[in-house]
Design a protein around this motif. Structure first.
Motif, short mmCIF file in Angstrom:
data_model
loop_
_atom_site.label_atom_id
_atom_site.label_comp_id
_atom_site.label_asym_id
_atom_site.label_seq_id
_atom_site.Cartn_x
_atom_site.Cartn_y
_atom_site.Cartn_z
N ASN A 34 0.81 -1.22 0.00
CA ASN A 34 0.00 0.00 0.00
C ASN A 34 0.85 1.28 0.00
O ASN A 34 0.30 2.37 -0.09
N SER A 35 2.16 1.12 0.11
CA SER A 35 3.04 2.29 0.12
C SER A 35 3.11 2.91 -1.28
O SER A 35 3.15 2.20 -2.29
N VAL A 36 3.14 4.23 -1.29
CA VAL A 36 3.39 4.96 -2.54
C VAL A 36 4.89 5.21 -2.60
O VAL A 36 5.45 5.88 -1.73
N GLN A 104 8.46 8.57 -0.91
CA GLN A 104 7.63 7.42 -0.55
C GLN A 104 6.77 7.75 0.66
O GLN A 104 7.12 8.59 1.49
N SER A 106 4.28 5.53 3.44
CA SER A 106 3.86 4.20 3.88
C SER A 106 2.36 4.09 4.12
O SER A 106 1.85 2.99 4.32
N GLY A 108 -0.01 5.20 1.98
CA GLY A 108 -0.77 5.22 0.75
C GLY A 108 -1.12 6.60 0.23
O GLY A 108 -1.89 6.74 -0.72
N VAL A 144 -0.84 4.55 -5.29
CA VAL A 144 0.02 3.39 -5.52
C VAL A 144 0.16 3.08 -7.00
O VAL A 144 1.27 2.82 -7.49
N ASP A 145 -0.93 3.09 -7.71
CA ASP A 145 -0.90 2.71 -9.13
C ASP A 145 -0.92 3.90 -10.08
O ASP A 145 -1.06 3.74 -11.29
#
Length: 437
Positions: A34-36, A104, A106, A108, A144-145
């Motif tokens: 779920n991390s970005v 990053q 954590s 999301g 994330v995606d």
């Protein structure tokens, strides 16, 4: 007194840009799905695709990385794309320099950070080596995606020096279109409103380039360290002059901006190219001979720039050598009495300027003392004429080249001419009095 940070300071830092700490070298990528996260690999892929799109002429792919919701960004980058595709460039690529900010999260959440990007390029038949213009991009990844999106593009801030940016903006960044006039040894770039003027000026630029390149070649400077030609951008007024390949307050009529070779050179050439910018509203542009003179002056700077050792120096090379040599080349063969600063020089000796004549060549700290800059150019010019008359043009060029390659001017005087600094100062003071008295 005005203390000017030498161009060599910024050049030295740019040359060492590939030694910066990699911002991702200690990055610990989170295992939580779920991390970005934005990785070095992600950024390299982004820039690789951007480079490939530019070279393939794929506008849609080129602009795909930019945020369409940011007002004017797609239009701006479409203009950049179209302008770059017009230019005679043998290579173009985008490379990472330095990242700042959180890459990053954590929990999301999206991340936003800045990335300094080098636009690496080389003009065909002119630039000795690839050089770089530095951008600062603001990049977001909303989830994330989600894809990476560039939301802002500007110039990367310069670490020090007079310019606020590092060789930004190029004409392709700010002009609606770029008019290109190419001769054998010159590439003249102009705003579309000045296209006809560029056509008229280009032959004069070509002759000046031939004059300067032949002069340095005939006096021993040739081969891989001497350019084959020059890139010129025409500006209208001091505001535009200070906003091409730099962002600063401009006072000159023209300027030659040395640009470091990208990521080193196997032949040791530190300066890969130069960019000459001319203010067409200056009095030099009132006559063809005036245009030729200022082109010879700035091209003399550019012809010698690639000899520069590139070492860090807060004040840079000695102005009396660098500017004096350019003045000598620009006015070679003319009587000193024909120099536009001749009367100012006579006033200097008569004690009518802000500073009295003390018989010492002006140093960099005193170069831009108010009311003295013009006459200091003449003092440097007279130093070069003295060297030529006593030692010959070959020794003159050897002396200037030695200084560019890293010798202090005093050491170069001793090594090349066999004369100490104090003795040369006395010779010079007597020569100035004889020429202007």
């Amino acid at each position: 007194m005005v203390l000017t940070v030498g161009a060599g300071a910024v050049v030295g830092l740019v040359l060492n840009s590939d030694k910066r700490r990699d911002p991702f070298e200690e990055e610990a990528v989170a295992a939580d799905p779920n991390s970005v996260v934005v990785t070095k690999k992600d950024l390299q892929a982004l820039l690789r695709g951007h480079t490939e799109a530019l070279n393939a002429g794929d506008l849609k792919a080129y602009t795909a990385i930019f945020e369409s919701k940011t007002a004017g960004l797609i239009q701006q980058q479409t203009r950049v794309f179209n302008n770059l595709r017009k230019l005679p460039l043998t290579q173009m690529s985008y490379q990472t320099l330095q990242q700042q900010g959180r890459t990053q999260d954590s929990f999301g959440r999206g991340v936003t950070f800045t990335l300094d990007v080098a636009f690496v390029h080389q003009f065909e038949g002119v630039d000795l080596r690839p050089v770089s213009e530095w951008y600062r991009w603001t990049i977001t990844k909303s989830g994330v995606d989600a894809p990476l999106r560039v939301t802002k593009v500007g110039g990367a801030p310069a670490p020090l020096g007079e310019s606020k940016t590092v060789y930004y903006p190029g004409p392709w960044d700010i002009w609606p279109s770029v008019a290109v006039v190419k001769t054998e040894r010159a590439i003249v770039l102009a705003h579309p409103s000045m296209a006809a003027q560029a056509e008229r000026i280009a032959p004069i630029a070509e002759r000046a380039a031939v004059n300067d390149l032949n002069f340095v070649a005939e006096n021993g400077q040739r081969g891989e360290a001497v350019p084959k030609g020059f890139v010129v951008a025409l500006a209208k007024g001091k505001g535009q002059l200070g906003n091409l390949f730099r962002q600063t307050k401009a006072t000159e009529a023209g300027v030659s901006i040395p640009m470091p070779t990208w990521s080193g050179s196997p032949t040791g050439v530190k300066i890969g190219a130069s960019r000459v910018v001319m203010d067409v509203t200056s009095p030099f542009f009132d006559t063809s001979e005036g245009i030729a003179e200022i082109f010879r002056h700035e091209f003399a700077h550019s012809a010698m720039a690639s000899l520069d050792s590139g070492k860090f120096d807060l004040l840079g090379l000695d102005n009396w050598v660098v500017e004096g040599f350019a003045e000598y080349v620009a006015n070679r063969g003319s009587a000193i009495s024909a120099n536009i600063r001749y009367d100012e020089g006579r006033a200097y000796l008569a004690g009518q300027l802000p500073e009295p004549f003390r018989g010492r060549i002006p140093d960099n700290i005193s170069w831009d003392v108010q009311g003295m800059t013009g006459v200091n150019y003449l003092m440097g010019h007279l130093a070069m004429r003295l060297i030529e008359e006593r030692y010959g043009e070959r020794k003159l060029v050897d002396f200037v080249a030695a200084h560019y390659r890293g010798d202090e001017s005093a050491a170069a005087l001793q090594k090349v001419l066999g004369v100490g600094e104090a003795q040369f100062q006395r010779q010079w003071a007597g020569y100035v009095r004889a020429q202007l008295g």
